[in-house]
Design a protein around this motif. Sequence first.
Motif, short mmCIF file in Angstrom:
data_model
loop_
_atom_site.label_atom_id
_atom_site.label_comp_id
_atom_site.label_asym_id
_atom_site.label_seq_id
_atom_site.Cartn_x
_atom_site.Cartn_y
_atom_site.Cartn_z
N ALA A 4 0.86 -1.18 0.00
CA ALA A 4 0.00 0.00 0.00
C ALA A 4 0.89 1.23 0.00
O ALA A 4 1.73 1.40 0.89
N ASN A 5 0.72 2.08 -1.02
CA ASN A 5 1.51 3.30 -1.13
C ASN A 5 0.58 4.48 -0.83
O ASN A 5 -0.10 4.99 -1.71
N LEU A 6 0.52 4.88 0.46
CA LEU A 6 -0.45 5.87 0.90
C LEU A 6 0.24 7.07 1.50
O LEU A 6 1.42 7.02 1.88
N SER A 7 -0.52 8.15 1.62
CA SER A 7 -0.02 9.34 2.32
C SER A 7 -1.08 9.79 3.32
O SER A 7 -2.26 9.90 2.98
N ALA A 8 -0.64 10.02 4.56
CA ALA A 8 -1.55 10.41 5.63
C ALA A 8 -1.40 11.90 5.90
O ALA A 8 -0.28 12.39 6.06
N SER A 9 -2.53 12.63 5.93
CA SER A 9 -2.46 14.07 6.23
C SER A 9 -2.16 14.31 7.70
O SER A 9 -1.78 15.40 8.11
N GLN A 10 -2.33 13.26 8.51
CA GLN A 10 -2.11 13.38 9.95
C GLN A 10 -1.79 11.99 10.50
O GLN A 10 -2.34 10.99 10.06
N GLY A 11 -0.89 11.92 11.47
CA GLY A 11 -0.54 10.64 12.08
C GLY A 11 0.34 9.79 11.19
O GLY A 11 0.87 10.24 10.17
N THR A 12 0.49 8.52 11.55
CA THR A 12 1.35 7.60 10.80
C THR A 12 0.57 6.32 10.49
O THR A 12 -0.32 5.94 11.25
N TYR A 13 0.92 5.68 9.37
CA TYR A 13 0.27 4.41 9.03
C TYR A 13 1.32 3.33 8.84
O TYR A 13 2.48 3.61 8.51
N THR A 14 0.92 2.09 9.06
CA THR A 14 1.80 0.94 8.80
C THR A 14 0.98 -0.10 8.05
O THR A 14 -0.22 -0.25 8.27
#
Length: 418
Positions: free
Chosen positions: A321-331
């Motif tokens: 998954a190639n995502l971008s988060a406007s806030q916080g972090t994802y894994t």
Amino acid sequence: MIHSLFLVNSSGDIFLEKHWKSVVSRSVCDYFFEAQERATEPENVPPVIPTPHHYLISVLRHRIYFVAVIQSEVPPLFVIEFLHRVVDTFQDYFGVCTEAAIKDNVVVVYELLEEMLDNGFPLATESNILKELIKPPTILRTMVNTITGSTNVGEQLPTGQLSVVPWRRTGVKYTNNEAYFDVVEEIDVIIDKSGSTITAEIQGVIDACVKLTGMPDLTLSFMNPRLLDDVSFHPCVRFKRWEAERILSFIPPDGNFRLLSYHVSSQNLVAIPVYVKHNISFREGSSQGRFDLTLGPKQTMGKGVEAVLVSSQLPRGVLNANLSASQGTYTFDPVTKMLTWDVGKINPQKLPSLKGSMSLQAGASKPDENPSINIQFKIQQMAISGLKVNRLDMYGEKYKPFKGIKYMTKAGKFQVRT
């Protein structure tokens, strides 16, 4: 009633057993282990398992199974409630109820179980009474007991056992008299693809910490007591008064206790505190998928939504998954296919979003169904049901106590289907 008790850890090992009548062989737990293997999740093990000569009744708390062995038919909830009381007592005594804590305090554990059940029947289950019978372990007391060979068992019968208020010890004295009540509500929701609510329920509790001198008599009233459904009380509550006036009248135990638990069903139109805008799509024959998710507060009465954690089990065919988060972090774990997004606090002016693409295996067919989204969150100083404490009054003592009430809403099983 309860013949034996086995404690089973997450690895499937019996690390403690207690028998009140004759010794029951450990092999009786084989039926439990078979049910455990068939269960997809640890909490899906059936709570009541019949065997040729016994019934096994179990609860799962803190990754430990408490398995009671019963020889004759008894109301299962009676046993389940007792097992939960055992766990709460261990937590009260040792701070945590873990395998390590139980093993470190194994002597106290056996002393407690001996006092809590008399010949298999519940006897002393109130923390106040037990603490007078068996003193909670401390480092100093443990050292003294080791050197002198003495035990934690008290020499006198608890005063509460001899009074009409068995849950409260007599002669309680405090320099600071205070009573705190925590109204904690857990909301369970399933929302469908179109945003409609399929099911919504609230499980609520009122936990109390009462440190008052003497024998105070308290009354607690609510602004809207009719909201409460399926209410379960601590034995100290006068039930007749509640039925007639919807007022809680009680002489409280000393220290921490659960005053009541309640349930608010969807008939009362449960408010949904957060909303999710989502666009998760896979195209047939394409190795790319789209992931677009935005969170926002809905009915929070101006209170902030914090400690937000979003998780989603993506389909097996997703490689990355190639995502971008406007806030916080994802894994994203490529092995388990679990996507986790730690959002933190939601800012209503700038809503958090997670957007991007998903890579699929080449030649893999389009997933049969879209993933569901699970959300965890907390809202301080708000009960989502609208329950509000009106006033707390004290009778029977002349001093003026300090009183405090705190509200909190948190997500239970909050699921959004896409």
